[in-house]
Design an enzyme around this catalytic site. Structure first.
Site, PDB file in Angstrom:
ATOM      1  CD1 TRP A 196      -2.603  -1.644   0.144  1.00  0.00           C
ATOM      2  CD2 TRP A 196      -2.343  -1.883   2.345  1.00  0.00           C
ATOM      3  NE1 TRP A 196      -3.396  -2.688   0.544  1.00  0.00           N
ATOM      4  CE2 TRP A 196      -3.254  -2.865   1.905  1.00  0.00           C
ATOM      5  CE3 TRP A 196      -2.022  -1.841   3.704  1.00  0.00           C
ATOM      6  CZ2 TRP A 196      -3.842  -3.780   2.749  1.00  0.00           C
ATOM      7  CZ3 TRP A 196      -2.612  -2.761   4.552  1.00  0.00           C
ATOM      8  CH2 TRP A 196      -3.510  -3.713   4.075  1.00  0.00           C
ATOM      9  CG  HIS A 246       2.086  -5.729  10.144  1.00  0.00           C
ATOM     10  ND1 HIS A 246       2.533  -5.247  11.359  1.00  0.00           N
ATOM     11  CD2 HIS A 246       1.043  -4.931   9.805  1.00  0.00           C
ATOM     12  CE1 HIS A 246       1.813  -4.218  11.728  1.00  0.00           C
ATOM     13  NE2 HIS A 246       0.886  -3.995  10.806  1.00  0.00           N
ATOM     14  CD  GLU A 276      -2.398  -4.514  16.259  1.00  0.00           C
ATOM     15  OE1 GLU A 276      -1.941  -3.556  16.888  1.00  0.00           O
ATOM     16  OE2 GLU A 276      -3.340  -4.418  15.444  1.00  0.00           O
ATOM     17  CE1 TYR A 315      -1.772   3.436  16.568  1.00  0.00           C
ATOM     18  CE2 TYR A 315      -2.039   1.243  17.501  1.00  0.00           C
ATOM     19  CZ  TYR A 315      -1.546   2.076  16.513  1.00  0.00           C
ATOM     20  OH  TYR A 315      -0.805   1.539  15.486  1.00  0.00           O
ATOM     21  CD  GLU A 324       1.043  -1.437  15.285  1.00  0.00           C
ATOM     22  OE1 GLU A 324       1.505  -2.426  14.673  1.00  0.00           O
ATOM     23  OE2 GLU A 324      -0.120  -1.028  15.132  1.00  0.00           O
ATOM     24  CD1 TRP A 358       0.657   2.949  12.745  1.00  0.00           C
ATOM     25  CD2 TRP A 358       1.977   1.189  12.377  1.00  0.00           C
ATOM     26  NE1 TRP A 358       0.222   2.358  11.588  1.00  0.00           N
ATOM     27  CE2 TRP A 358       1.027   1.263  11.336  1.00  0.00           C
ATOM     28  CE3 TRP A 358       2.926   0.163  12.334  1.00  0.00           C
ATOM     29  CZ2 TRP A 358       0.994   0.368  10.288  1.00  0.00           C
ATOM     30  CZ3 TRP A 358       2.885  -0.733  11.303  1.00  0.00           C
ATOM     31  CH2 TRP A 358       1.933  -0.632  10.293  1.00  0.00           C
ATOM     32  CD  GLU A 416      -2.655   5.094   9.761  1.00  0.00           C
ATOM     33  OE1 GLU A 416      -1.755   4.454  10.308  1.00  0.00           O
ATOM     34  OE2 GLU A 416      -3.414   4.612   8.916  1.00  0.00           O
TER      35      GLU A 416
END
Length: 647
Positions: free
Chosen positions: A58, A126, A161, A229, A255, A292, A307
């Protein structure tokens, strides 16, 4: 001559800098030792930090090059890089399932660059569904482990994850049993060639490290992935991490982001205060971390273009390391500053100190620096907020002494525990004026909701509901609960029609139910009040408003949680007590006094709701108070006295 002399000095400085050993030369391969990760060469704790590359698909693959890696080492002071090798991709995007040779080449490029710069590198599979790609995972790790079998730089991350699909749990969630079974297939493949540290993902997007600690894999040289996060994951996840560490397993933050868990796509907010809290904690605990992510979102597809967790801003077109600080995003600037402030060597004669509080209050230190030379004596003073009293210390000491003096010989965490007095609101920002005190969560596999904090209330807009309420939550963490101590919860709530809201207390880590009630909302704003008596003690209680069972919206405001006022403190309406407090009710007025000129008073309903607080006038007018029975509480800063009265 002056110019030549200056040039000589500059060249000499560069030459000396090049002679400074990198972290791998200094420490050797990483190895688990109890709950710590140490170097096989240094035999001391190794804590490194740096960026994680974006998915190697991507557009993220453009950054998988030696120039990018060299830049983060030489300019940003990174000691770690993470190669996030995309697995699924799909639609020709080139993940490992489609183009294994291409992905192996990208992984190799990053590992070789890390070796050249003498830093550690995480080789990350990943994948959210690694247990469905066991054959491919084995092939990947076999090839990489054989190629780098004697390379101390490499760390293997075998499942990024585990998520809520493809597993044996509810709604297909990947359980720890699923993850452990997968790990037991992949680890022997790696061990055939490499003894290096292996990091294993944990359930719920690598947050349930406590569950892994309850049933760890047999291999000795493993750590468990902890992801967060900052805008979403706070005290409750750190509590899980503390539990895991206490059980002797090692953790690795492979991460994390400075935003909410969507990468900041919705509002772009960067949560620097909470990120600092997380990284200060990691530094004190000696836990390594990767941010990240190292990417320029201008290279991304439209669905990820917002993002905010990306380190580089959208206008930066360079992908090979030729970046200036003006190319950094808001998040990137904060992260790079943090990296640059880190020591360049693992060997240090200093120790870090992290203080925190449970309940209302602050901690002061003398000397005030959070980094001191080992052997320094530091005095800690717990200062309670109004309505709280100091109870004890936890962490490095369990003393009840205040102030407390400790000799600091290692990284130290110390928490001051404050107990709420009767009538004190234990909820921070109950009017939602400070949204950072609250968190929200929705299970996006079964529910779809937008939770916003604005106009000093919380609004929950629900597009998809489930059969259970807990799948959408508004919550506040870090609330101290005491077994047998009754608390009164009061809040205003409403909807656009009739629907159910469930309010409750629970314990972090175990989510043990500590009391709650179901209430019925209507389109009229209502005030709800009820008591809860926890059956166990914890410093990490959670107040939850669960609303996932209906698509009707939910609005909440004016939340308070108070220790219920004991009504048997005084059976008189007037009197003088030993500490000099005086109370007298005459008509619509209360006359009171105290030995301390700084004393304040409050009026509290028997339900525990505070009606008036911080009263300083010694003559208090009750004319606006409805008929009923109340408590008048006098607090002189050391102790408090309660008087029951009826009008």
């Amino acid at each position: 001559m002056i110019k030549l002399r200056s040039l000589t000095i500059l060249l000499s400085a560069a030459f000396v800098s090049s002679l400074i050993a990198g972290p791998v030369t200094e420490s050797g391969a990483m190895k688990r030792s109890g709950s710590k990760i140490i170097g096989t060469k240094s035999n001391s704790v190794v804590q490194v930090a740096g960026p994680s590359l974006y998915w190697s698909i991507w557009g993220g693959e453009k950054f998988y090059n030696s120039g990018a890696v060299a830049k983060v080492v030489t300019d940003w002071n990174a000691s770690l890089i993470r190669a996030a090798i995309g697995v699924e991709g799909g639609k020709g995007n080139g993940g490992y399932l489609e183009k294994p040779d291409q992905q192996l080449a990208l992984a190799t490029a990053v590992v070789d660059a890390a070796i050249a710069n003498d830093i550690y590198v995480i080789v990350d599979w990943h994948d959210h569904n690694a247990n469905q790609h066991v054959t491919q995972s084995k092939a990947f790790f076999k090839a990489m482990a054989e190629k780098y079998k004697n390379t101390p730089n490499v760390i293997w991350e075998i499942w990024n994850e585990p998520d809520g699909s493809g597993g044996t749990g509810e709604y297909g969630k990947d359980t720890w049993s699923d993850i452990k079974a997968y790990a037991n297939e992949i680890i022997p493949v790696i061990r055939a060639s490499s003894s290096n540290l292996i990091v294993i993902g944990t359930s719920t997007w690598s947050q349930d490290v406590d569950l892994a600690a309850n049933d760890p894999v047999a291999d000795e040289n493993v750590a468990y992935a902890l992801h967060f996060y900052s805008g979403t994951h706070k005290d409750a996840i750190r509590a899980k991490a503390e539990t895991a560490l206490s059980k002797g397993v090692a953790l690795f933050i492979t991460e994390f982001g400075t935003t909410t868990s969507d990468g900041g796509q919705k509002d772009g907010t960067i949560y620097t205060d909470e990120t600092k809290k997380w990284l200060d904690w990691a530094d004190v605990k000696g836990i390594s971390w990767a941010n990240w992510s190292l990417v320029n979102m201008a290279n991304m597809s439209s669905d990820t273009a917002k993002e905010a967790s990306a380190i580089l801003n959208k206008s930066c077109a360079n992908t090979t390391g030729g970046w200036s600080d003006s190319d950094l995003s808001t998040s990137g600037k904060w992260i790079v500053d943090r990296l640059r402030s880190r020591p360049k060597t693992q060997n240090t004669d200093s120790a870090m100190i992290m203080t925190s509080v449970q309940g209302g209050g602050t901690v002061t230190m003398s000397p005030s620096s959070t980094k001191v030379k080992k052997g320094t004596e530091v005095t800690f003073t717990a200062v309670p907020s109004t309505g709280y009293s100091f109870k004890a210390w936890s962490g490095a000491s369990t003393s009840t002494s205040n102030p407390l003096t400790l000799t600091i010989n290692e990284n130290t965490t110390l928490t001051a525990v404050f107990a709420a007095e009767a009538g004190t609101n234990m909820v921070k920002s109950g009017d939602f004026s400070d949204a950072t005190q609250w968190t929200s969560w929705a299970d996006n596999l079964t529910n779809d909701a937008t939770i916003s904090f604005a106009n000093e209330q919380v609004s929950v807009t629900i597009r998809k509901a489930d059969t259970v309420n807990w799948k959408i939550q508004v919550r506040q963490e870090g609330i101290p609960l005491v077994a047998g101590e009754t608390l009164t919860l009061t809040f205003d709530a409403w909807s656009s029609g009739e629907r159910i809201l469930f309010a409750q207390l629970s314990s972090a880590t175990t989510y043990h139910f500590q009391g709650g009630e179901e209430v019925t909302l209507t389109d009229a704003k209502q005030t709800f009040t009820f008591d809860m008596t926890p059956d166990s003690t914890t410093d990490e209680g959670i107040l939850q408003f669960n609303c996932g069972k209906s698509t009707l919206p939910v609005y909440i405001d004016n939340v308070s949680l108070v220790k219920k006022v004991p009504v048997s403190v005084s059976k008189t309406v007037s009197g003088i007590v030993n500490n000099g407090s005086m109370f007298n009710l005459s008509g619509n007025k209360i006359f009171w006094n105290a030995a301390s000129a700084n004393a304040t008073a409050s009026i509290v309903a028997l339900s525990g709701r505070v009606l008036q607080k911080s009263i300083i006038a010694r003559e208090c007018d009750l004319s606006g108070l409805p008929s009923g029975t109340y408590c008048f509480i006098i607090n002189d800063g050391i102790k408090q006295q309660s008087f029951k009265f009826t009008r």
